[in-house]
Design a protein around this motif. Structure first.
Motif, PDB file in Angstrom:
ATOM      1  N   CYS A  18      -2.008 -29.168  -1.996  1.00 36.20           N
ATOM      2  CA  CYS A  18      -1.353 -27.744  -2.239  1.00 36.20           C
ATOM      3  C   CYS A  18      -0.595 -28.443  -3.369  1.00 36.20           C
ATOM      4  CB  CYS A  18      -0.347 -28.060  -0.929  1.00 36.20           C
ATOM      5  SG  CYS A  18       1.125 -26.944  -1.270  1.00 36.20           S
ATOM      6  N   MET A  19       0.310 -27.705  -4.195  1.00 34.57           N
ATOM      7  CA  MET A  19       0.441 -27.539  -5.710  1.00 34.57           C
ATOM      8  C   MET A  19       1.303 -27.246  -5.079  1.00 34.57           C
ATOM      9  SD  MET A  19       1.752 -27.097  -8.855  1.00 34.57           S
ATOM     10  CE  MET A  19       0.695 -25.869  -9.480  1.00 34.57           C
ATOM     11  N   ILE A  20       2.882 -27.795  -5.544  1.00 36.42           N
ATOM     12  CA  ILE A  20       4.034 -26.610  -4.963  1.00 36.42           C
ATOM     13  C   ILE A  20       4.957 -27.207  -6.494  1.00 36.42           C
ATOM     14  CG2 ILE A  20       6.403 -26.689  -3.818  1.00 36.42           C
ATOM     15  CD1 ILE A  20       5.380 -27.873  -1.788  1.00 36.42           C
ATOM     16  N   GLN A  21       5.090 -26.030  -7.331  1.00 39.03           N
ATOM     17  CA  GLN A  21       5.534 -26.072  -8.764  1.00 39.03           C
ATOM     18  C   GLN A  21       6.962 -25.796  -8.679  1.00 39.03           C
ATOM     19  OE1 GLN A  21       5.262 -26.831 -12.289  1.00 39.03           O
ATOM     20  NE2 GLN A  21       7.225 -26.581 -11.777  1.00 39.03           N
ATOM     21  N   PHE A  67       6.776 -22.290   3.833  1.00 38.44           N
ATOM     22  CA  PHE A  67       7.318 -23.170   3.287  1.00 38.44           C
ATOM     23  C   PHE A  67       9.526 -23.196   3.212  1.00 38.44           C
ATOM     24  CE2 PHE A  67       3.369 -23.332   1.581  1.00 38.44           C
ATOM     25  CZ  PHE A  67       2.980 -24.105   1.174  1.00 38.44           C
ATOM     26  N   GLU A  68       9.998 -24.222   3.652  1.00 32.72           N
ATOM     27  CA  GLU A  68      11.199 -23.408   3.797  1.00 32.72           C
ATOM     28  C   GLU A  68      11.706 -25.006   3.058  1.00 32.72           C
ATOM     29  OE1 GLU A  68      12.972 -24.098   8.170  1.00 32.72           O
ATOM     30  OE2 GLU A  68      10.532 -23.419   8.521  1.00 32.72           O
ATOM     31  N   SER A  69      12.822 -24.490   2.486  1.00 34.71           N
ATOM     32  CA  SER A  69      13.605 -25.683   1.524  1.00 34.71           C
ATOM     33  C   SER A  69      14.996 -25.868   1.309  1.00 34.71           C
ATOM     34  CB  SER A  69      12.765 -24.928   0.019  1.00 34.71           C
ATOM     35  OG  SER A  69      13.260 -23.215  -0.166  1.00 34.71           O
ATOM     36  N   ALA A  70      15.090 -26.452   0.924  1.00 35.41           N
ATOM     37  CA  ALA A  70      16.811 -27.212   1.700  1.00 35.41           C
ATOM     38  C   ALA A  70      17.046 -27.983   0.049  1.00 35.41           C
ATOM     39  CB  ALA A  70      17.029 -27.884   2.309  1.00 35.41           C
ATOM     40  N   VAL A  71      18.530 -27.653  -0.304  1.00 37.26           N
ATOM     41  CA  VAL A  71      18.904 -28.921  -0.888  1.00 37.26           C
ATOM     42  C   VAL A  71      20.087 -29.085  -1.133  1.00 37.26           C
ATOM     43  CG1 VAL A  71      19.385 -28.882  -4.024  1.00 37.26           C
ATOM     44  CG2 VAL A  71      17.552 -28.510  -3.277  1.00 37.26           C
ATOM     45  N   GLU A  72      20.565 -30.271  -0.917  1.00 39.01           N
ATOM     46  CA  GLU A  72      21.949 -30.777  -0.331  1.00 39.01           C
ATOM     47  C   GLU A  72      23.356 -29.835  -1.483  1.00 39.01           C
ATOM     48  OE1 GLU A  72      24.478 -34.862   0.256  1.00 39.01           O
ATOM     49  OE2 GLU A  72      22.695 -35.090  -1.377  1.00 39.01           O
ATOM     50  N   LYS A 118      23.547 -27.253  -1.622  1.00 39.48           N
ATOM     51  CA  LYS A 118      22.822 -26.011  -2.270  1.00 39.48           C
ATOM     52  C   LYS A 118      22.436 -24.632  -0.401  1.00 39.48           C
ATOM     53  CE  LYS A 118      22.184 -27.395  -6.612  1.00 39.48           C
ATOM     54  NZ  LYS A 118      23.181 -26.685  -7.486  1.00 39.48           N
ATOM     55  N   ASN A 119      21.141 -24.136  -1.895  1.00 35.40           N
ATOM     56  CA  ASN A 119      21.260 -23.247  -0.704  1.00 35.40           C
ATOM     57  C   ASN A 119      20.008 -23.334   0.786  1.00 35.40           C
ATOM     58  OD1 ASN A 119      23.169 -21.147  -1.213  1.00 35.40           O
ATOM     59  ND2 ASN A 119      21.623 -20.254  -2.439  1.00 35.40           N
ATOM     60  N   TYR A 120      19.868 -23.102   1.186  1.00 37.50           N
ATOM     61  CA  TYR A 120      18.858 -22.817   2.679  1.00 37.50           C
ATOM     62  C   TYR A 120      17.883 -21.573   2.432  1.00 37.50           C
ATOM     63  CZ  TYR A 120      15.908 -22.892   7.139  1.00 37.50           C
ATOM     64  OH  TYR A 120      15.370 -22.719   7.633  1.00 37.50           O
ATOM     65  N   TYR A 121      16.341 -22.106   2.050  1.00 38.20           N
ATOM     66  CA  TYR A 121      15.615 -20.998   2.590  1.00 38.20           C
ATOM     67  C   TYR A 121      14.471 -20.751   3.758  1.00 38.20           C
ATOM     68  CZ  TYR A 121      17.691 -20.069  -2.290  1.00 38.20           C
ATOM     69  OH  TYR A 121      18.295 -19.376  -3.311  1.00 38.20           O
ATOM     70  N   VAL A 122      15.053 -20.552   4.336  1.00 38.96           N
ATOM     71  CA  VAL A 122      13.622 -20.582   5.582  1.00 38.96           C
ATOM     72  C   VAL A 122      12.267 -20.280   5.194  1.00 38.96           C
ATOM     73  CG1 VAL A 122      14.715 -17.938   6.122  1.00 38.96           C
ATOM     74  CG2 VAL A 122      13.858 -20.386   7.770  1.00 38.96           C
ATOM     75  N   LYS A 123      12.088 -18.881   4.076  1.00 39.03           N
ATOM     76  CA  LYS A 123      11.348 -18.765   4.150  1.00 39.03           C
ATOM     77  C   LYS A 123      10.736 -18.108   2.071  1.00 39.03           C
ATOM     78  CE  LYS A 123      10.612 -15.670   7.614  1.00 39.03           C
ATOM     79  NZ  LYS A 123      10.146 -13.871   8.496  1.00 39.03           N
ATOM     80  N   ASP A 124      10.943 -19.342   2.125  1.00 37.40           N
ATOM     81  CA  ASP A 124      10.958 -19.239   0.506  1.00 37.40           C
ATOM     82  C   ASP A 124       9.696 -19.012   0.047  1.00 37.40           C
ATOM     83  OD1 ASP A 124      11.439 -20.408  -2.321  1.00 37.40           O
ATOM     84  OD2 ASP A 124      12.640 -22.229  -2.121  1.00 37.40           O
ATOM     85  N   VAL A 125       7.900 -19.117   0.698  1.00 39.68           N
ATOM     86  CA  VAL A 125       7.424 -18.731   0.518  1.00 39.68           C
ATOM     87  C   VAL A 125       6.943 -18.896   2.380  1.00 39.68           C
ATOM     88  CG1 VAL A 125       5.275 -19.406  -0.266  1.00 39.68           C
ATOM     89  CG2 VAL A 125       6.508 -20.110  -1.568  1.00 39.68           C
ATOM     90  N   GLY A 147       7.651 -18.772  -4.857  1.00 43.22           N
ATOM     91  CA  GLY A 147       8.861 -18.565  -3.922  1.00 43.22           C
ATOM     92  C   GLY A 147       9.703 -17.350  -4.302  1.00 43.22           C
ATOM     93  N   THR A 148      10.855 -17.271  -3.326  1.00 44.72           N
ATOM     94  CA  THR A 148      11.474 -16.419  -4.035  1.00 44.72           C
ATOM     95  C   THR A 148      13.484 -17.823  -3.651  1.00 44.72           C
ATOM     96  OG1 THR A 148      12.390 -16.420  -1.143  1.00 44.72           O
ATOM     97  CG2 THR A 148      11.011 -14.690  -1.985  1.00 44.72           C
ATOM     98  N   GLY A 149      13.342 -18.798  -3.917  1.00 45.61           N
ATOM     99  CA  GLY A 149      14.247 -19.832  -3.563  1.00 45.61           C
ATOM    100  C   GLY A 149      13.675 -20.501  -4.466  1.00 45.61           C
TER     101      GLY A 149
END
Length: 164
Positions: free
Chosen positions: A34-37, A123-128, A130-137, A152-154
């Motif tokens: 799984c490659m995440i760019q 794929f959920e993403s968060a950055v300190e 900054k925003n949180y994306y529950v459905k980044d992908v 992705g969306t975030g």
């Protein structure tokens, strides 16, 4: 013939003759790279969790976590609710967080019976700070999406899979 050998042969015949004893029940998995760019953003590395979501939209399993410091898991709000209830050990499926513009390649195990069976990969993403994306992908778990580029969306620019 020894009893063990007879038992092994008998068990093999029963499994082959009974279609309900499929890979779904034996837990057969395939490994996927799984490659995440990541998109280009300034700031700390992103914490990302890859989850298997069932047909009802509920968490089924954590497949991988990028970010190993547990004190930041609460920033992945929806997954953390699931994780806090399960308290499963995830150390074997945990890696480093990923900074803006970087990419990460990890191997994840996916049960073959769950492909093309109504499940999704989230794929959920968060950055300190900054925003949180529950459905980044979030993509249906199908053979087609496992061979496609998924946008992705975030913080995640896109995700790609390849059979390992």
């Amino acid at each position: 013939m020894s009893k063990l050998f007879k038992f092994i042969i008998f068990t093999g015949l029963v499994v082959m003759a009974n279609p309900t004893l499929s890979s779904a029940q034996t837990g057969v998995t395939n490994k996927y790279k799984c490659m995440i760019q990541m998109s280009n953003y300034m700031g700390d590395g992103a914490y990302i969790v890859i989850s298997l979501i069932d047909s009802k939209g509920l968490y089924d399993k954590t497949l991988y976590v990028l970010g190993s410091d547990k004190k930041w898991y609460n920033s992945l709000k929806e997954w953390n609710k699931f994780y806090a209830k399960k308290t499963a050990t995830i150390s074997a499926i945990t890696g480093a967080s990923v900074a803006g513009g970087d990419r990460s390649v990890n191997v994840i195990d996916i049960e073959t019976a769950k492909i093309n069976a109504g499940y999704k990969l989230r794929f959920e993403s968060a950055v300190e700070d900054k925003n949180y994306y529950v459905k980044d992908v979030e993509i249906p778990l199908t053979t087609e999406t496992l061979s496609a580029k998924n946008e992705g969306t975030g913080f995640i620019r896109y995700v790609r899979f390849s059979a390992n």
